[in-house]
Design a protein around this motif. Structure first.
Motif, short mmCIF file in Angstrom:
data_model
loop_
_atom_site.label_atom_id
_atom_site.label_comp_id
_atom_site.label_asym_id
_atom_site.label_seq_id
_atom_site.Cartn_x
_atom_site.Cartn_y
_atom_site.Cartn_z
N VAL A 3 0.87 -1.18 0.00
CA VAL A 3 0.00 0.00 0.00
C VAL A 3 0.90 1.22 0.00
N VAL A 4 0.78 2.05 -1.04
CA VAL A 4 1.60 3.27 -1.05
C VAL A 4 0.71 4.50 -1.23
N ASP A 5 1.21 5.60 -0.68
CA ASP A 5 0.54 6.88 -0.80
C ASP A 5 0.94 7.45 -2.16
N VAL A 6 -0.05 7.76 -3.01
CA VAL A 6 0.25 8.21 -4.37
C VAL A 6 1.14 9.46 -4.36
N SER A 7 1.02 10.26 -3.27
CA SER A 7 1.83 11.48 -3.25
C SER A 7 3.15 11.30 -2.52
N GLY A 8 3.49 10.09 -2.16
CA GLY A 8 4.81 9.83 -1.57
C GLY A 8 4.82 9.87 -0.06
N PHE A 9 6.03 9.86 0.51
CA PHE A 9 6.16 9.74 1.96
C PHE A 9 7.43 10.42 2.46
N GLN A 10 7.29 11.10 3.59
CA GLN A 10 8.48 11.64 4.25
C GLN A 10 8.30 11.42 5.74
N LEU A 11 9.26 10.72 6.34
CA LEU A 11 9.13 10.36 7.76
C LEU A 11 9.27 11.59 8.64
N SER A 12 10.28 12.42 8.36
CA SER A 12 10.46 13.65 9.14
C SER A 12 11.25 14.64 8.29
N SER A 13 11.40 15.87 8.83
CA SER A 13 12.10 16.88 8.04
C SER A 13 13.56 16.51 7.82
N GLU A 14 14.08 15.60 8.65
CA GLU A 14 15.50 15.20 8.48
C GLU A 14 15.68 14.10 7.44
N THR A 15 14.59 13.46 7.06
CA THR A 15 14.74 12.36 6.10
C THR A 15 14.25 12.80 4.72
#
Ligand SMILES: Nc1nc2c(ncn2[C@@H]2O[C@H](COP(=O)(O)OP(=O)(O)OP(=O)(O)O)[C@@H](O)[C@H]2O)c(=O)[nH]1
Ligand SMILES: [Mg+2]
Length: 385
Positions: free
Chosen positions: A233-245
């Motif tokens: 399952v993926v988010d079509v708009s992508g993913f960012q865990l935190s501002s550092e990643t």
């Protein structure tokens, strides 16, 4: 829009979820008639649940799959009571059902250090047995890994796995707009009109480095092993865990998830897999989805997006790629149909494999009654077809 028609067929792999083995208890030791001494009892064979074990490891380490406990010591003048033989403990994974040759359940190993006696050692010789020892018990044992579900949801945190589970089943998992909302597997069942049920496990989110035990790490990956098929399952708009990643696009999340599975255990790559692209209700989702499909069709053209060690040896070949919105319900029926199709296809293939094996056994047992020279002649003919 890519519908069920977007089929990238792949062969089903053989994820190892059962193992047949031979266990024998140790023989008892001789008694000592003159002084009434008793021989030691033979050792017993046990199966003991251990966290890091897998059936494949047992098979690789003990290809003969034969486990024999130690014999009891004979009674002698210096030790009239013979010592008991050494027990044999076979480490097996947690979540195993142990059955005998007739399919009778001997017991289940549900948590670390659970243990079951599978072959008892023989008794040492004593007065009652005329000082003669008895042999250890011989047994064929089947170890079956209990699957937690038909389908396991695999994805980065926040992709909408729990939202999807609550959409397709009556389960009520926690849903929230932060990473790692789900901390342990949640189960739900998709009910079909013909009363068939497909179980789905919502699993904790995975992050880069999970194979090195980052995030929920191994805990999470272990659960994936215990499902028949995977639904990414993926988010079509992508993913960012935190501002550092780093920000990761939907395509990058698919590749990185694949890499994590591969690094943890290559066998996981053999499981039939589907891809649900979630949050299609968001603005620009359709364009992003088309871009993702294009990237998945030609992954090599986009390898510049990754460091060398982030690229998996093989790209996951999805049986179906389905755009959905767990929030609005878009594509959910389609997804349910695709899951059903895939599960049915897998069980048909399993049945087919089983029948072929049975037929071959039957064929071989018939051949064992004929003149050996004819046997080879016939085998050649069979192979020509
Ligand atoms: N717009 C939109 N938001 C969604 C959709 N599906 C889920 N969300 C939202 O995304 C956030 C994360 O959803 P979850 O279902 O908790 O995500 P998860 O993958 O289970 O997350 P973890 O348990 O942390 O791994 C929540 O705020 C949901 O409301 C969707 O289809 N569209
Ligand atoms: Mg969740």
């Amino acid at each position: 829009m890519v519908r069920c028609g977007c089929l990238l067929l792949r062969k089903y792999g053989n994820f190892m979820d059962n193992l047949r083995l031979f266990a024998k208890g140790g023989a008892g030791g001789m008694g000592y008639p003159r002084l009434g001494g008793e021989g030691g009892n033979g050792g017993d064979v046990w199966v003991v649940a251990k966290k890091r074990m897998s059936l494949k490891k047992i098979k690789d380490k003990y290809p003969q799959k034969r486990f024999v406990a130690g014999g009891g010591a004979n009674s002698r003048i210096s030790a009239l009571k013979g010592e008991k033989g050494l027990d044999y403990e076979i480490s097996v994974p947690v979540g195993i059902t142990v059955t005998d040759e007739r399919g009778q359940i001997i017991g289940e190993l549900n948590k670390e250090d659970d243990r079951i006696l599978i072959a008892k050692g023989g008794l040492g010789g004593n007065l009652l047995s005329n000082f003669l020892p008895s042999k250890g018990q011989k047994r064929i044992i089947h170890l079956d890994l209990k699957l937690i579900a038909d389908i396991g949801l695999v994805g980065f945190p926040n992709a909408g796995k729990s939202s999807l589970l609550s959409r397709v089943s009556h389960a009520k998992p926690e849903i929230a707009d932060y990473a790692f909302t789900t901390l342990k597997p949640q189960l739900g069942k998709i009910m079909y009109e013909d009363f068939k049920q497909v179980s789905v496990a919502d699993l904790p989110g995975l992050i880069e480095g999970a194979h090195m035990n980052k995030g929920m790490g191994h805990k999470f990956l272990k659960h994936i092993e215990r499902t028949k098929q995977l639904l990414f399952v993926v988010d079509v708009s992508g993913f960012q865990l935190s501002s550092e990643t780093k920000f990761r696009s939907a395509f990058e999340t698919v590749i990185l998830l694949t890499k994590e599975l591969e690094l943890y255990k290559e066998d996981l790559m053999k499981k039939p897999s589907l891809l649900a692209v979630n949050k299609m209700d968001l603005p620009d989702a359709k364009d992003k989805f088309s871009e993702l499909v294009n990237q998945l069709r030609n992954p090599k053209d986009f390898s510049h997006l990754f460091e060398k060690d982030e690229i998996p040896g093989k790209t996951m070949e999805f049986q179906h790629i389905i755009p959905i919105s767990a929030q609005t319900g878009e594509g959910i029926e389609e997804l349910k149909n695709c899951l059903r199709l895939s599960i049915d296809e897998q069980s048909n293939q399993d049945n087919e494999k089983f029948s072929k094996k049975q037929l071959l056994n039957l064929h071989n047992s018939k051949l064992s009654h004929v003149d050996p020279s004819l046997k080879y002649a016939r085998m050649e003919i069979t192979e020509c077809h």
